[in-house]
Scaffold this active site. Structure first.
Site, PDB file in Angstrom:
ATOM      1  N   ALA A  10       0.825  -1.205   0.000  1.00 43.93           N
ATOM      2  CA  ALA A  10       0.000   0.000   0.000  1.00 43.93           C
ATOM      3  C   ALA A  10       0.860   1.255   0.000  1.00 43.93           C
ATOM      4  CB  ALA A  10      -0.914  -0.006   1.225  1.00 43.93           C
ATOM      5  N   ARG A  16      -3.584   8.647 -10.279  1.00 45.43           N
ATOM      6  CA  ARG A  16      -4.774   8.778 -11.134  1.00 45.43           C
ATOM      7  C   ARG A  16      -6.064   8.993 -10.353  1.00 45.43           C
ATOM      8  NH1 ARG A  16      -3.951   3.606 -14.783  1.00 45.43           N
ATOM      9  NH2 ARG A  16      -2.431   3.129 -13.153  1.00 45.43           N
ATOM     10  N   TYR A 101      -2.816  -6.610  -2.229  1.00 49.35           N
ATOM     11  CA  TYR A 101      -2.658  -5.190  -2.543  1.00 49.35           C
ATOM     12  C   TYR A 101      -3.725  -4.383  -1.804  1.00 49.35           C
ATOM     13  CZ  TYR A 101       0.166  -6.406  -6.735  1.00 49.35           C
ATOM     14  OH  TYR A 101       1.107  -6.858  -7.608  1.00 49.35           O
ATOM     15  N   ASN A 226      -7.489   2.046  -9.786  1.00 52.57           N
ATOM     16  CA  ASN A 226      -6.488   3.048 -10.164  1.00 52.57           C
ATOM     17  C   ASN A 226      -7.095   4.429 -10.311  1.00 52.57           C
ATOM     18  OD1 ASN A 226      -4.191   1.292 -10.336  1.00 52.57           O
ATOM     19  ND2 ASN A 226      -5.121   0.449 -12.184  1.00 52.57           N
ATOM     20  N   ASN A 376     -48.990  11.585  25.279  1.00 51.07           N
ATOM     21  CA  ASN A 376     -49.291  12.236  24.013  1.00 51.07           C
ATOM     22  C   ASN A 376     -48.626  13.607  23.985  1.00 51.07           C
ATOM     23  OD1 ASN A 376     -50.509  13.544  21.774  1.00 51.07           O
ATOM     24  ND2 ASN A 376     -52.198  12.083  21.896  1.00 51.07           N
ATOM     25  N   ALA A 379     -48.418  18.705  18.820  1.00 48.06           N
ATOM     26  CA  ALA A 379     -47.612  19.289  17.754  1.00 48.06           C
ATOM     27  C   ALA A 379     -46.833  20.499  18.263  1.00 48.06           C
ATOM     28  CB  ALA A 379     -48.517  19.707  16.607  1.00 48.06           C
ATOM     29  N   ASN A 385     -33.819  21.894  26.394  1.00 48.27           N
ATOM     30  CA  ASN A 385     -32.902  21.081  27.197  1.00 48.27           C
ATOM     31  C   ASN A 385     -31.569  21.762  27.467  1.00 48.27           C
ATOM     32  OD1 ASN A 385     -32.336  20.869  24.432  1.00 48.27           O
ATOM     33  ND2 ASN A 385     -31.244  18.935  24.725  1.00 48.27           N
ATOM     34  N   SER A 404     -50.432  21.323  22.342  1.00 55.98           N
ATOM     35  CA  SER A 404     -49.583  21.779  21.245  1.00 55.98           C
ATOM     36  C   SER A 404     -48.809  23.035  21.599  1.00 55.98           C
ATOM     37  CB  SER A 404     -50.458  22.073  20.023  1.00 55.98           C
ATOM     38  OG  SER A 404     -51.071  20.875  19.609  1.00 55.98           O
TER      39      SER A 404
END
Ligand code: UD1
Ligand code: CA
Length: 455
Positions: A10, A16, A101, A226, A376, A379, A385, A404
């Site tokens: 290696a 290339r 290789y 390559n 529950n 939304a 936090n 919500s």
């Protein structure tokens, strides 16, 4: 059996690739090519793994933090024979040596075991392949009896030799004792002025050894990289293998060409995977899971019957049986969803433990939080936090209802059965069964005159 040592070449530059990154660090299936080769050596129970590095050696070492590889520096790249010679001092005489290789990442263990099994004191194992277009490769020379006698490099080959289509993959195996005799005798008097490892074939034959040939199941196994075109070809071949494995093991793939596995994916039966799903790291998926299109799933455990809807991202997360995630959900590290829980669209979670049957269905951020069962979350609920310095916990008991558009300013605890009025900013704990409402009181002003536009 004599111990197996694997030498991985290696040190080359890989110009290339047109890259600042050493070639062997370019990735196939999310993993540097060199690491694929090392993993193969490990699966073969190699006693020693020797990485010969040169170009970009520091980067290669820095990105390969392992303890079972001995690094060998080849300061100047004087050829493949010279490269292997650098590792010789680390190889016990009695070892069988397998040369691989770093830029040939996908050779199968089975092919290599087959090759290595041929090696003994009297036999050199050589991996060859027959190609439509052998251009650029070393050609395998055989005598009238069909025995291999030598390898000639393309640049040193005669016109007749160039027509030979059986080529050297570069991969071979032979006892260390022989290498120690032969490599110091190599010469660089050839077209490239290099010390060719391939010259040991003729030396082996001169010394009365047999050259025993193995061949891979397909030429992809020995394809080197390559340039980035070849990198992409190998990637696609690898992914095609993965897709076929998944289908064999019980997954229906909407399109086998549009699922990518970059890591270890284990699956149960009756899995449905839609298009453009990417798996990374270690992922396990139990029976009857369905994954919608365009999902990224990294290091996750998905239990039986769970559904991941379209465009969801999961990372270091656990999804319980029958749970449902997304569409457009993001589960960040430390998310654990219990059975039948739901995380819906435009919801982000992090270090969030969500109890059985709890729902966070829309437009929320839940981080550093523990939710009991049957919660529950309405939304637009946000766990605040982070105070700018520290992270704090939000604890939500069983059966809590959060209206919500609520901000939960952590640290805060909502005890079992509590109810939070919509639009609240909750800064104090709420006790069991309490209702907390924390928002500006509504005022209605009669006959309100809107401002008039000026002349
Ligand atoms: C080599 C073989 C050729 C074979 C081909 C298969 C020799 C002389 N030729 O040719 O028969 O068909 O591979 O791909 O062996 N490397 C080093 N140090 C060096 C030189 C090379 O580490 O000094 C490494 C490279 O990084 C590369 C591998 O060895 O991973 C092969 O080197 P490369 O120069 O590509 O060999 P080829 O000319 O392709
Ligand atoms: Ca090459």
């Amino acid at each position: 059996m004599s111990p197996l040592h694997v030498v991985i070449l290696a040190a080359g530059q890989g110009s290339r690739m047109k890259s600042a990154l050493p070639k062997v660090l370019h990735r196939v299936a999310g993993k540097p090519m060199l690491h694929h080769v090392m993993d193969t050596a490990r699966r073969m129970n190699a006693e020693g793994i020797h990485g010969v590095i040169g170009h970009g050696a520091d980067l290669v070492r820095a990105q390969t933090v392992v303890e079972d590889v001995s690094w060998v520096l080849q300061e100047q790249q004087l050829g493949t024979g010279h490269a292997v010679a650098q590792a010789l001092p680390n190889l016990p005489d009695e070892a069988r040596v397998l040369v691989l290789y770093g830029d040939v990442p996908l050779t199968s263990e089975a092919t290599l075991n087959d090759l290595v099994a041929k090696v003994d004191d009297r036999t050199l194992g050589l991996l060859t392949v027959t190609m439509e277009n052998p251009d650029g490769y070393g050609r395998i020379l055989r005598n009238e009896q069909g025995q291999v006698t030598a390898i000639v490099e393309q640049k040193d080959a005669s016109e007749a030799q160039k027509r030979i289509r059986e080529v050297n993959t570069g991969i071979l195996a032979v006892s260390a004792r022989h290498l120690k005799n032969w490599l110091p005798t190599l010469s660089n008097r050839n077209a490239q002025g290099e010390y060719y490892l391939t010259d040991i074939i003729a030396l082996a034959v001169d010394n009365g050894l047999n050259v025993s040939v193995a061949q891979p199941a397909t030429s992809f196994e020995v394809q080197g990289v390559n340039n980035r075109v070849q990198l992409a070809q190998l990637e696609r071949w690898y992914q095609q293998q993965q897709a076929e494995r998944l289908m064999t093991e019980g997954a229906t793939l909407a399109d086998p060409a549009r699922v990518d596995v970059r890591g270890e994916l284990t699956i149960g039966n009756d899995i449905l995977i839609d298009v453009n799903v990417v798996f990374e790291g270690t992922v396990s998926i139990a029976d009857n899971v369905r994954i919608g299109p365009n999902c990224l799933i990294r290091n996750a455990v998905i239990a039986e019957g769970a559904v991941i809807e379209a465009n969801s991202i999961l990372e270091d997360a656990e999804v319980g049986p029958g749970a449902s995630v997304g569409p457009f959900a993001r589960l960040r590290p430390g998310t654990r969803l219990a059975a039948k829980s739901r995380v819906g669209n435009f919801v982000e979670t992090k270090k969030a433990v969500v109890g059985e049957g709890s729902k966070i269905n829309h437009l929320s951020y839940v981080g550093d939080a523990t939710l009991g069962a049957g919660v529950n979350v309405g939304a637009g609920t946000i766990t605040c936090n982070y105070d700018g310095v520290n992270k704090h916990q939000t604890v939500i008991g069983d059966g809590v209802f959060v209206g919500s558009n609520t901000s939960l300013v952590a640290p805060v605890t909502l005890s079992e059965g509590a109810t939070i009025g919509a639009g609240s900013t909750i800064t104090r704990d709420v006790s069991r069964q309490e209702l907390a409402v924390a928002r500006g009181k509504q005022r209605n002003i009669a006959d309100w005159q809107r401002p008039q536009k000026k002349g």
